[in-house]
Design a protein around this motif. Sequence first.
Motif, PDB file in Angstrom:
ATOM      1  N   ALA A   1       0.838  -1.203   0.000  1.00  0.00           N
ATOM      2  CA  ALA A   1       0.000   0.000   0.000  1.00  0.00           C
ATOM      3  C   ALA A   1       0.873   1.253   0.000  1.00  0.00           C
ATOM      4  O   ALA A   1       1.911   1.291   0.677  1.00  0.00           O
ATOM      5  N   PRO A   2       0.487   2.295  -0.737  1.00  0.00           N
ATOM      6  CA  PRO A   2       1.237   3.554  -0.674  1.00  0.00           C
ATOM      7  C   PRO A   2       1.244   4.079   0.766  1.00  0.00           C
ATOM      8  O   PRO A   2       0.204   4.096   1.432  1.00  0.00           O
ATOM      9  N   LEU A   3       2.406   4.494   1.239  1.00  0.00           N
ATOM     10  CA  LEU A   3       2.515   4.905   2.647  1.00  0.00           C
ATOM     11  C   LEU A   3       1.623   6.096   2.977  1.00  0.00           C
ATOM     12  O   LEU A   3       1.151   6.242   4.104  1.00  0.00           O
ATOM     13  N   CYS A   4       1.352   6.946   1.991  1.00  0.00           N
ATOM     14  CA  CYS A   4       0.559   8.142   2.277  1.00  0.00           C
ATOM     15  C   CYS A   4      -0.903   7.811   2.578  1.00  0.00           C
ATOM     16  O   CYS A   4      -1.642   8.676   3.057  1.00  0.00           O
ATOM     17  N   LEU A   5      -1.331   6.568   2.341  1.00  0.00           N
ATOM     18  CA  LEU A   5      -2.709   6.181   2.653  1.00  0.00           C
ATOM     19  C   LEU A   5      -2.833   5.497   4.007  1.00  0.00           C
ATOM     20  O   LEU A   5      -3.926   5.097   4.400  1.00  0.00           O
TER      21      LEU A   5
ATOM     22  N   ALA B   1       5.255   1.629  -9.346  1.00  0.00           N
ATOM     23  CA  ALA B   1       5.366   2.872 -10.112  1.00  0.00           C
ATOM     24  C   ALA B   1       5.067   4.055  -9.193  1.00  0.00           C
ATOM     25  O   ALA B   1       4.464   3.902  -8.132  1.00  0.00           O
ATOM     26  N   PHE B   2       5.479   5.227  -9.637  1.00  0.00           N
ATOM     27  CA  PHE B   2       5.281   6.433  -8.833  1.00  0.00           C
ATOM     28  C   PHE B   2       4.735   7.544  -9.721  1.00  0.00           C
ATOM     29  O   PHE B   2       5.089   7.654 -10.892  1.00  0.00           O
ATOM     30  N   ALA B   3       3.875   8.369  -9.121  1.00  0.00           N
ATOM     31  CA  ALA B   3       3.334   9.515  -9.847  1.00  0.00           C
ATOM     32  C   ALA B   3       4.377  10.637  -9.854  1.00  0.00           C
ATOM     33  O   ALA B   3       5.354  10.603  -9.092  1.00  0.00           O
TER      34      ALA B   3
ATOM     35  N   GLY C   1       4.206  13.561  -8.668  1.00  0.00           N
ATOM     36  CA  GLY C   1       4.291  14.234  -7.376  1.00  0.00           C
ATOM     37  C   GLY C   1       5.067  13.449  -6.336  1.00  0.00           C
ATOM     38  O   GLY C   1       5.497  13.999  -5.314  1.00  0.00           O
ATOM     39  N   CYS C   2       5.267  12.148  -6.558  1.00  0.00           N
ATOM     40  CA  CYS C   2       5.977  11.319  -5.585  1.00  0.00           C
ATOM     41  C   CYS C   2       7.442  11.732  -5.452  1.00  0.00           C
ATOM     42  O   CYS C   2       8.078  11.465  -4.428  1.00  0.00           O
ATOM     43  N   SER C   3       7.998  12.353  -6.489  1.00  0.00           N
ATOM     44  CA  SER C   3       9.417  12.700  -6.441  1.00  0.00           C
ATOM     45  C   SER C   3       9.708  13.709  -5.334  1.00  0.00           C
ATOM     46  O   SER C   3      10.836  13.791  -4.840  1.00  0.00           O
ATOM     47  N   GLU C   4       8.688  14.461  -4.928  1.00  0.00           N
ATOM     48  CA  GLU C   4       8.870  15.453  -3.862  1.00  0.00           C
ATOM     49  C   GLU C   4       8.505  14.892  -2.483  1.00  0.00           C
ATOM     50  O   GLU C   4       8.598  15.598  -1.479  1.00  0.00           O
ATOM     51  N   CYS C   5       8.067  13.661  -2.426  1.00  0.00           N
ATOM     52  CA  CYS C   5       7.503  13.111  -1.184  1.00  0.00           C
ATOM     53  C   CYS C   5       8.604  12.638  -0.238  1.00  0.00           C
ATOM     54  O   CYS C   5       9.530  11.929  -0.647  1.00  0.00           O
ATOM     55  N   GLY C   6       8.475  12.969   1.022  1.00  0.00           N
ATOM     56  CA  GLY C   6       9.460  12.552   2.016  1.00  0.00           C
ATOM     57  C   GLY C   6       9.452  11.068   2.303  1.00  0.00           C
ATOM     58  O   GLY C   6      10.380  10.548   2.918  1.00  0.00           O
ATOM     59  N   LEU C   7       8.408  10.366   1.864  1.00  0.00           N
ATOM     60  CA  LEU C   7       8.304   8.930   2.117  1.00  0.00           C
ATOM     61  C   LEU C   7       8.752   8.100   0.916  1.00  0.00           C
ATOM     62  O   LEU C   7       8.692   6.876   0.949  1.00  0.00           O
ATOM     63  N   ARG C   8       9.169   8.769  -0.131  1.00  0.00           N
ATOM     64  CA  ARG C   8       9.450   8.093  -1.403  1.00  0.00           C
ATOM     65  C   ARG C   8      10.430   6.928  -1.253  1.00  0.00           C
ATOM     66  O   ARG C   8      10.234   5.867  -1.864  1.00  0.00           O
ATOM     67  N   ALA C   9      11.466   7.080  -0.423  1.00  0.00           N
ATOM     68  CA  ALA C   9      12.517   6.059  -0.347  1.00  0.00           C
ATOM     69  C   ALA C   9      12.009   4.744   0.211  1.00  0.00           C
ATOM     70  O   ALA C   9      12.519   3.671  -0.143  1.00  0.00           O
ATOM     71  N   SER C  10      11.013   4.768   1.079  1.00  0.00           N
ATOM     72  CA  SER C  10      10.535   3.524   1.696  1.00  0.00           C
ATOM     73  C   SER C  10       9.147   3.121   1.207  1.00  0.00           C
ATOM     74  O   SER C  10       8.573   2.153   1.699  1.00  0.00           O
ATOM     75  N   CYS C  11       8.615   3.829   0.223  1.00  0.00           N
ATOM     76  CA  CYS C  11       7.245   3.569  -0.237  1.00  0.00           C
ATOM     77  C   CYS C  11       7.245   2.609  -1.435  1.00  0.00           C
ATOM     78  O   CYS C  11       8.071   2.748  -2.330  1.00  0.00           O
ATOM     79  N   PRO C  12       6.299   1.654  -1.472  1.00  0.00           N
ATOM     80  CA  PRO C  12       6.224   0.770  -2.642  1.00  0.00           C
ATOM     81  C   PRO C  12       5.522   1.422  -3.826  1.00  0.00           C
ATOM     82  O   PRO C  12       5.508   0.864  -4.917  1.00  0.00           O
ATOM     83  N   GLY C  13       4.925   2.597  -3.614  1.00  0.00           N
ATOM     84  CA  GLY C  13       4.225   3.260  -4.710  1.00  0.00           C
ATOM     85  C   GLY C  13       2.933   2.533  -5.080  1.00  0.00           C
ATOM     86  O   GLY C  13       2.309   1.860  -4.253  1.00  0.00           O
ATOM     87  N   VAL C  14       2.573   2.650  -6.333  1.00  0.00           N
ATOM     88  CA  VAL C  14       1.319   2.090  -6.835  1.00  0.00           C
ATOM     89  C   VAL C  14       1.650   1.383  -8.141  1.00  0.00           C
ATOM     90  O   VAL C  14       2.582   1.778  -8.838  1.00  0.00           O
TER      91      VAL C  14
ATOM     92  N   GLU D   1      -5.498  10.011  -5.411  1.00  0.00           N
ATOM     93  CA  GLU D   1      -5.615   9.499  -4.036  1.00  0.00           C
ATOM     94  C   GLU D   1      -4.335   9.699  -3.232  1.00  0.00           C
ATOM     95  O   GLU D   1      -4.338   9.529  -2.018  1.00  0.00           O
ATOM     96  N   LEU D   2      -3.248  10.003  -3.915  1.00  0.00           N
ATOM     97  CA  LEU D   2      -1.947  10.081  -3.228  1.00  0.00           C
ATOM     98  C   LEU D   2      -1.707  11.468  -2.653  1.00  0.00           C
ATOM     99  O   LEU D   2      -2.135  12.469  -3.218  1.00  0.00           O
ATOM    100  N   ALA D   3      -0.995  11.509  -1.538  1.00  0.00           N
ATOM    101  CA  ALA D   3      -0.739  12.779  -0.862  1.00  0.00           C
ATOM    102  C   ALA D   3       0.727  12.848  -0.455  1.00  0.00           C
ATOM    103  O   ALA D   3       1.105  12.343   0.612  1.00  0.00           O
ATOM    104  N   PRO D   4       1.591  13.410  -1.298  1.00  0.00           N
ATOM    105  CA  PRO D   4       3.025  13.479  -0.965  1.00  0.00           C
ATOM    106  C   PRO D   4       3.255  14.103   0.416  1.00  0.00           C
ATOM    107  O   PRO D   4       2.609  15.087   0.785  1.00  0.00           O
ATOM    108  N   ALA D   5       4.185  13.503   1.149  1.00  0.00           N
ATOM    109  CA  ALA D   5       4.472  13.975   2.506  1.00  0.00           C
ATOM    110  C   ALA D   5       5.636  14.955   2.483  1.00  0.00           C
ATOM    111  O   ALA D   5       6.482  14.925   1.578  1.00  0.00           O
TER     112      ALA D   5
HETATM  113  S1  SF4 Z   1       2.959  10.329  -2.503  1.00  0.00           S
HETATM  114 FE1  SF4 Z   1       3.916   8.699  -3.684  1.00  0.00          FE
HETATM  115  S2  SF4 Z   1       5.897   8.298  -2.700  1.00  0.00           S
HETATM  116 FE2  SF4 Z   1       4.651   9.492  -1.265  1.00  0.00          FE
HETATM  117  S3  SF4 Z   1       3.720   7.946   0.040  1.00  0.00           S
HETATM  118 FE3  SF4 Z   1       2.249   8.403  -1.600  1.00  0.00          FE
HETATM  119  S4  SF4 Z   1       2.679   6.895  -3.216  1.00  0.00           S
HETATM  120 FE4  SF4 Z   1       4.414   6.898  -1.795  1.00  0.00          FE
END
Ligand code: SF4
Length: 260
Positions: free
Chosen positions: A172-176, A191-193, A195-208, A220-224
Amino acid sequence: MLRGTGGALTLAGACEAIAAWSAAARAAGFARVLAAPGPAGLTAEDVAALKAAGVDGLRVRLYAAEAAAHDWHAGREGSFRAASATLRAARTARLPVTVTTPLTRSNTRVLAAVPGLVADVGALGWQVSVVAAGRPQGHGAVAPRLAVAVPYALQALVAAERAGLLAAIAGAPLCLLGPLRDRAVPSPAQAFAAGCSECGLRASCPGVDAEYLRRFDAGELAPARSGEASAAGGGLRAQRLRDMFSGPWLEVSEAACWPI
Ligand code: SF4
Protein backbone atom coordinates in the motif's frame (compact mmCIF):
# COMPACT_ATOMS: atom_id res chain seq x y z
CA MET A 1 13.06 -16.21 -1.33
CA LEU A 2 13.20 -19.90 -2.11
CA ARG A 3 10.13 -21.10 -3.91
CA GLY A 4 9.29 -24.64 -5.00
CA THR A 5 5.96 -25.51 -6.61
CA GLY A 6 4.76 -28.27 -8.84
CA GLY A 7 1.49 -29.62 -10.21
CA ALA A 8 2.53 -33.25 -9.92
CA LEU A 9 4.42 -32.84 -6.67
CA THR A 10 3.20 -34.81 -3.66
CA LEU A 11 4.33 -33.65 -0.29
CA ALA A 12 5.38 -37.11 0.84
CA GLY A 13 7.65 -37.37 -2.19
CA ALA A 14 8.93 -33.84 -1.80
CA CYS A 15 9.98 -33.90 1.85
CA GLU A 16 13.47 -35.07 1.09
CA ALA A 17 13.89 -32.18 -1.36
CA ILE A 18 12.32 -29.74 1.10
CA ALA A 19 14.72 -30.87 3.81
CA ALA A 20 17.63 -30.31 1.40
CA TRP A 21 16.30 -26.86 0.41
CA SER A 22 15.87 -25.94 4.08
CA ALA A 23 19.41 -27.00 4.86
CA ALA A 24 20.74 -25.12 1.82
CA ALA A 25 18.85 -21.98 2.83
CA ARG A 26 20.28 -22.12 6.32
CA ALA A 27 23.78 -22.76 5.00
CA ALA A 28 23.35 -19.66 2.84
CA GLY A 29 22.58 -17.63 5.94
CA PHE A 30 18.80 -17.57 6.01
CA ALA A 31 17.48 -17.69 9.55
CA ARG A 32 14.09 -19.29 8.77
CA VAL A 33 12.35 -21.38 6.16
CA LEU A 34 8.59 -21.09 5.90
CA ALA A 35 6.19 -23.16 3.82
CA ALA A 36 3.18 -21.58 2.13
CA PRO A 37 0.46 -24.14 1.36
CA GLY A 38 -1.64 -23.79 -1.78
CA PRO A 39 -5.45 -23.87 -2.13
CA ALA A 40 -5.63 -27.59 -1.27
CA GLY A 41 -4.10 -27.00 2.17
CA LEU A 42 -2.12 -29.50 4.19
CA THR A 43 -3.14 -32.52 6.24
CA ALA A 44 -1.92 -33.08 9.79
CA GLU A 45 0.53 -35.63 8.36
CA ASP A 46 1.81 -33.06 5.86
CA VAL A 47 2.35 -30.51 8.61
CA ALA A 48 4.24 -33.04 10.73
CA ALA A 49 6.36 -34.02 7.72
CA LEU A 50 7.24 -30.40 6.98
CA LYS A 51 8.24 -29.84 10.56
CA ALA A 52 10.42 -32.95 10.45
CA ALA A 53 11.97 -31.65 7.21
CA GLY A 54 13.17 -28.54 9.00
CA VAL A 55 10.47 -26.06 8.05
CA ASP A 56 10.15 -23.42 10.76
CA GLY A 57 6.58 -22.31 10.17
CA LEU A 58 3.67 -21.87 7.78
CA ARG A 59 2.45 -18.86 5.88
CA VAL A 60 -1.23 -19.55 5.28
CA ARG A 61 -3.42 -17.60 2.87
CA LEU A 62 -6.96 -16.74 3.90
CA TYR A 63 -9.13 -14.47 1.74
CA ALA A 64 -12.05 -14.29 4.15
CA ALA A 65 -13.37 -15.82 7.34
CA GLU A 66 -16.06 -17.80 5.56
CA ALA A 67 -16.12 -20.42 2.84
CA ALA A 68 -17.97 -18.69 0.00
CA ALA A 69 -15.66 -15.66 -0.26
CA HIS A 70 -12.46 -17.60 0.39
CA ASP A 71 -13.28 -20.39 -2.07
CA TRP A 72 -14.25 -17.88 -4.78
CA HIS A 73 -10.89 -16.14 -4.51
CA ALA A 74 -9.00 -19.42 -4.20
CA GLY A 75 -10.71 -20.86 -7.27
CA ARG A 76 -11.35 -24.09 -5.45
CA GLU A 77 -14.40 -25.36 -3.62
CA GLY A 78 -13.41 -26.65 -0.18
CA SER A 79 -10.30 -24.47 0.07
CA PHE A 80 -11.56 -22.64 3.16
CA ARG A 81 -12.18 -25.95 4.90
CA ALA A 82 -8.68 -27.05 3.87
CA ALA A 83 -7.10 -23.82 5.14
CA SER A 84 -8.94 -24.13 8.45
CA ALA A 85 -7.75 -27.72 8.83
CA THR A 86 -4.19 -26.63 8.02
CA LEU A 87 -4.32 -23.97 10.72
CA ARG A 88 -5.66 -26.44 13.30
CA ALA A 89 -3.00 -28.99 12.36
CA ALA A 90 -0.25 -26.41 12.72
CA ARG A 91 -1.51 -25.42 16.15
CA THR A 92 -1.58 -29.08 17.23
CA ALA A 93 1.94 -29.60 15.88
CA ARG A 94 3.11 -26.34 17.52
CA LEU A 95 4.33 -25.07 14.18
CA PRO A 96 4.24 -21.25 14.10
CA VAL A 97 1.83 -19.72 11.60
CA THR A 98 1.25 -16.34 10.05
CA VAL A 99 -1.75 -15.58 7.85
CA THR A 100 -1.79 -13.40 4.74
CA THR A 101 -4.99 -11.95 3.28
CA PRO A 102 -4.73 -10.47 -0.22
CA LEU A 103 -6.87 -7.32 -0.30
CA THR A 104 -9.25 -7.31 -3.28
CA ARG A 105 -12.30 -5.29 -4.20
CA SER A 106 -14.37 -8.38 -3.37
CA ASN A 107 -13.23 -9.04 0.19
CA THR A 108 -12.82 -5.45 1.39
CA ARG A 109 -16.11 -5.39 3.26
CA VAL A 110 -15.72 -8.82 4.87
CA LEU A 111 -12.15 -8.21 6.00
CA ALA A 112 -13.21 -7.24 9.53
CA ALA A 113 -14.10 -10.84 10.37
CA VAL A 114 -10.67 -12.25 9.50
CA PRO A 115 -8.63 -11.14 12.57
CA GLY A 116 -10.95 -12.98 14.97
CA LEU A 117 -10.47 -16.22 13.10
CA VAL A 118 -6.71 -15.70 12.81
CA ALA A 119 -6.46 -15.07 16.55
CA ASP A 120 -8.67 -18.09 17.35
CA VAL A 121 -6.31 -20.47 15.57
CA GLY A 122 -3.32 -19.16 17.50
CA ALA A 123 -1.51 -17.50 14.59
CA LEU A 124 1.36 -15.20 15.47
CA GLY A 125 0.49 -12.47 13.02
CA TRP A 126 -1.67 -11.32 10.15
CA GLN A 127 -0.72 -9.48 7.00
CA VAL A 128 -3.02 -7.72 4.54
CA SER A 129 -1.41 -7.61 1.09
CA VAL A 130 -2.84 -5.20 -1.48
CA VAL A 131 -3.49 -6.93 -4.80
CA ALA A 132 -1.99 -5.05 -7.75
CA ALA A 133 -3.96 -4.39 -10.92
CA GLY A 134 -1.05 -4.60 -13.33
CA ARG A 135 1.81 -6.92 -14.17
CA PRO A 136 3.19 -9.32 -13.18
CA GLN A 137 0.02 -10.45 -11.43
CA GLY A 138 -2.48 -8.78 -13.75
CA HIS A 139 -5.46 -8.86 -11.40
CA GLY A 140 -7.23 -5.80 -12.79
CA ALA A 141 -10.67 -7.30 -12.29
CA VAL A 142 -10.23 -7.79 -8.54
CA ALA A 143 -7.65 -5.17 -7.59
CA PRO A 144 -9.20 -2.76 -5.09
CA ARG A 145 -9.66 0.98 -5.41
CA LEU A 146 -7.10 2.05 -2.81
CA ALA A 147 -8.93 4.98 -1.24
CA VAL A 148 -11.93 2.70 -0.64
CA ALA A 149 -10.22 -0.49 0.44
CA VAL A 150 -7.22 0.64 2.50
CA PRO A 151 -9.36 2.26 5.26
CA TYR A 152 -11.15 -1.08 5.73
CA ALA A 153 -7.77 -2.78 5.95
CA LEU A 154 -6.55 -0.30 8.57
CA GLN A 155 -9.67 -0.82 10.69
CA ALA A 156 -9.09 -4.57 10.48
CA LEU A 157 -5.43 -4.14 11.50
CA VAL A 158 -6.53 -2.28 14.61
CA ALA A 159 -9.02 -5.06 15.41
CA ALA A 160 -6.26 -7.63 14.91
CA GLU A 161 -3.98 -5.85 17.35
CA ARG A 162 -6.79 -5.68 19.89
CA ALA A 163 -7.07 -9.46 19.50
CA GLY A 164 -3.37 -9.79 20.34
CA LEU A 165 -1.97 -10.27 16.84
CA LEU A 166 0.94 -8.54 15.20
CA ALA A 167 -0.65 -7.00 12.12
CA ALA A 168 0.95 -5.64 8.95
CA ILE A 169 0.05 -4.30 5.54
CA ALA A 170 2.04 -4.80 2.34
CA GLY A 171 1.85 -3.14 -1.06
CA ALA A 172 0.00 0.00 0.00
CA PRO A 173 1.24 3.55 -0.67
CA LEU A 174 2.52 4.91 2.65
CA CYS A 175 0.56 8.14 2.28
CA LEU A 176 -2.71 6.18 2.65
CA LEU A 177 -1.76 4.57 5.96
CA GLY A 178 -2.00 7.61 8.24
CA PRO A 179 -0.89 6.85 11.83
CA LEU A 180 -0.55 3.14 11.01
CA ARG A 181 2.33 3.77 8.63
CA ASP A 182 4.70 1.73 10.77
CA ARG A 183 2.56 -1.37 10.10
CA ALA A 184 3.80 -1.36 6.51
CA VAL A 185 6.24 -4.14 5.65
CA PRO A 186 8.71 -3.87 2.77
CA SER A 187 7.18 -4.56 -0.64
CA PRO A 188 8.69 -4.43 -4.13
CA ALA A 189 8.74 -0.92 -5.56
CA GLN A 190 6.13 -0.36 -8.26
CA ALA A 191 5.37 2.87 -10.11
CA PHE A 192 5.28 6.43 -8.83
CA ALA A 193 3.33 9.52 -9.85
CA ALA A 194 5.11 12.73 -10.79
CA GLY A 195 4.29 14.23 -7.38
CA CYS A 196 5.98 11.32 -5.59
CA SER A 197 9.42 12.70 -6.44
CA GLU A 198 8.87 15.45 -3.86
CA CYS A 199 7.50 13.11 -1.18
CA GLY A 200 9.46 12.55 2.02
CA LEU A 201 8.30 8.93 2.12
CA ARG A 202 9.45 8.09 -1.40
CA ALA A 203 12.52 6.06 -0.35
CA SER A 204 10.53 3.52 1.70
CA CYS A 205 7.25 3.57 -0.24
CA PRO A 206 6.22 0.77 -2.64
CA GLY A 207 4.22 3.26 -4.71
CA VAL A 208 1.32 2.09 -6.83
CA ASP A 209 1.28 -0.31 -9.73
CA ALA A 210 1.57 1.30 -13.14
CA GLU A 211 -1.72 -0.05 -14.43
CA TYR A 212 -3.52 1.43 -11.42
CA LEU A 213 -1.92 4.82 -12.04
CA ARG A 214 -2.89 4.67 -15.69
CA ARG A 215 -6.52 3.90 -14.85
CA PHE A 216 -7.06 6.14 -11.85
CA ASP A 217 -4.29 8.73 -11.96
CA ALA A 218 -2.69 9.97 -8.72
CA GLY A 219 -5.61 11.77 -7.10
CA GLU A 220 -5.61 9.50 -4.04
CA LEU A 221 -1.95 10.08 -3.23
CA ALA A 222 -0.74 12.78 -0.86
CA PRO A 223 3.02 13.48 -0.96
CA ALA A 224 4.47 13.97 2.51
CA ARG A 225 6.84 16.70 3.63
CA SER A 226 10.46 15.59 3.95
CA GLY A 227 10.28 15.73 7.77
CA GLU A 228 7.66 12.97 7.82
CA ALA A 229 10.05 10.37 6.48
CA SER A 230 11.23 9.32 9.92
CA ALA A 231 7.72 8.16 10.84
CA ALA A 232 7.94 5.17 8.51
CA GLY A 233 9.77 1.97 9.26
CA GLY A 234 11.29 2.76 12.65
CA GLY A 235 10.67 1.23 16.03
CA LEU A 236 10.47 -2.21 17.57
CA ARG A 237 7.06 -3.07 16.15
CA ALA A 238 8.18 -2.29 12.59
CA GLN A 239 11.25 -4.46 13.09
CA ARG A 240 9.17 -7.37 14.40
CA LEU A 241 6.78 -7.08 11.46
CA ARG A 242 9.66 -7.05 9.00
CA ASP A 243 11.13 -10.14 10.68
CA MET A 244 7.78 -11.90 10.61
CA PHE A 245 6.77 -11.22 7.02
CA SER A 246 10.06 -11.21 5.16
CA GLY A 247 12.63 -13.91 4.62
CA PRO A 248 12.93 -17.16 2.70
CA TRP A 249 9.91 -19.32 2.22
CA LEU A 250 8.86 -22.36 0.23
CA GLU A 251 5.50 -22.62 -1.47
CA VAL A 252 4.22 -26.18 -1.30
CA SER A 253 1.14 -27.10 -3.28
CA GLU A 254 -0.15 -30.38 -4.66
CA ALA A 255 -2.52 -28.63 -7.05
CA ALA A 256 -2.59 -25.34 -8.88
CA CYS A 257 -1.25 -22.44 -6.84
CA TRP A 258 -3.24 -19.42 -5.79
CA PRO A 259 -4.89 -17.58 -8.68
CA ILE A 260 -4.83 -14.27 -6.79
S1 SF4 B 1 2.96 10.33 -2.50
FE1 SF4 B 1 3.92 8.70 -3.68
S2 SF4 B 1 5.90 8.30 -2.70
FE2 SF4 B 1 4.65 9.49 -1.26
S3 SF4 B 1 3.72 7.95 0.04
FE3 SF4 B 1 2.25 8.40 -1.60
S4 SF4 B 1 2.68 6.89 -3.22
FE4 SF4 B 1 4.41 6.90 -1.79
